[in-house]
Write an enzyme that holds these catalytic residues in place. Structure first.
Site, PDB file in Angstrom:
ATOM      1  CB  SER A 132      24.340  34.926  -9.133  1.00  0.00           C
ATOM      2  OG  SER A 132      25.279  34.078  -9.708  1.00  0.00           O
ATOM      3  CB  SER A 192      27.954  32.317 -10.276  1.00  0.00           C
ATOM      4  OG  SER A 192      26.676  31.751 -10.254  1.00  0.00           O
ATOM      5  CE  LYS A 207      27.573  36.430 -11.331  1.00  0.00           C
ATOM      6  NZ  LYS A 207      27.464  36.027  -9.896  1.00  0.00           N
ATOM      7  CE  LYS A 211      24.244  32.839 -12.997  1.00  0.00           C
ATOM      8  NZ  LYS A 211      24.795  31.879 -12.028  1.00  0.00           N
TER       9      LYS A 211
END
Length: 349
Positions: free
Chosen positions: A108, A48, A210, A51
């Protein structure tokens, strides 16, 4: 002078210990000084952390006036079909781009990542093309994107250096958006979401950015922290647990704050030009990555028992149970007519 140098080298040896897991780097946001690096260009799956690029393109669209924070993001059938973690909107429902970005970074949400890609790129394929073009422009020479969320893709590859460059670009090019990465809870419509980033509440000064996880990638983290006006970025790839990635990021950031002043008195390379053993550009997964990826195609069987706290955590990622629990009662006596549904597993966070 020799005494000071000896003391500095002793401190270096004390602070920099062999890594317990995969790639890592910590560096100063402002000048890019690398304070510690290990396997900085070793290929790995981003999960992720992908992202961050999706968010970068969204912020770029807002800056270029191709979108606003109030732009409507619609949940298409393709977006709705994405596996967990998801925001869970029904097909045809809409949210603002502002709310979509919160869901993207905090929850997420894979469904929201696809919805953003479709809304801003016209279609998902065009958006992914822009992701790769932007990666090249930012100097991410060993990164290739296949999708906008980071769900498993054999050829979706990155490195600790490249994720560091992306994190640096996010904070440098869009400083006004930095508060988003420090949010720990938000409400979108009737849905309350929380962050997966434990560093935000456990590390003094922690303020981003993140998390990422898939079976093949392990636990990844692009972390940031600010103290006395100085901001550090740490990237961790391939840890074995979420707790391990938080602990390692905290140790690297603490070491960075403590040693930056004397380390930057010496000629130290920046994140952009830190020495590498990798020659040329490319983004091919190595044999170890491919072995991990293929081993993860068949998910492991669910554990025989699950505690209430684990079930709650699996419910929605923020410590609150879902309206309908994913944990189902299983009869001890098998029957012909009844089947046992497999417990849903979180694919990514």
């Amino acid at each position: 002078m020799s005494i000071a140098l000896t003391a500095a080298l002793t401190a270096w040896a004390y602070c920099v210990q062999p890594a317990a897991a995969g790639s890592a780097v910590v560096f100063d946001l402002e000048d890019g000084h690398v304070l510690y690096a290990e396997d900085i260009d070793a290929p790995w799956y981003p999960a992720s952390l992908t992202k961050m690029m999706t968010a970068y393109l969204a912020f770029t669209a807002i800056r270029d006036k191709r979108a606003t924070k109030e732009t409507k993001i619609f949940m298409s059938p393709a977006a709705n079909r994405q596996p967990p973690t998801r925001l869970g909107l029904k097909v045809g429902k809409e949210i603002t781009l502002d709310d979509a970005l919160r869901a993207l970074i905090m929850r997420s949400a894979n469904d929201v990542a696809v919805a953003i890609a479709e809304a801003l790129g016209g279609d998902e394929a065009s958006f992914i093309k822009e992701m790769n073009q932007t990666a090249a422009r930012l100097g991410m020479a060993h990164t290739h994107f296949i999708n906008p969320h980071g769900l498993p893709a054999e050829q979706q590859v990155t490195t600790a250096r490249d994720m560091g460059l992306l994190a640096q670009a996010l904070l440098r090019d869009f400083p006004e958006e930095a508060p988003l990465y420090a949010l720990t809870q938000a409400t979108i419509g009737k849905i309350t979401i929380g962050t997966h980033n434990a560093l935000l509440t456990s590390f003094p000064g922690g303020d981003g950015i993140k998390t990422g996880y898939t079976c093949a990638s392990g636990y990844n983290l692009a972390a940031s922290a600010t103290r006395n006006g100085r901001r550090m970025i740490a990237v961790i790839l391939g840890e074995s647990t979420s707790g391990a990635r938080t602990a390692r990021a905290a140790a690297l950031l603490e070491n960075g704050f403590r040693t930056r002043e004397w380390k930057t008195a010496f000629p130290i390379a920046r994140i952009q030009n830190y020495p590498s053993e990798v020659v040329g550009a490319g983004f091919e997964p190595d044999a170890m990555m491919l072995e991990r990826f293929r081993a993860c195609k068949a998910p492991p069987p669910p554990p025989p028992q699950e505690t209430a706290s684990a079930a709650t955590a699996a419910g929605n990622g923020n410590g609150k149970p879902n309206a309908k629990s994913d944990v189902k009662k299983v009869s001890a006596k098998p029957t012909v007519k009844k089947t046992v549904k497999k417990r849903k597993r979180r694919v990514q966070q």
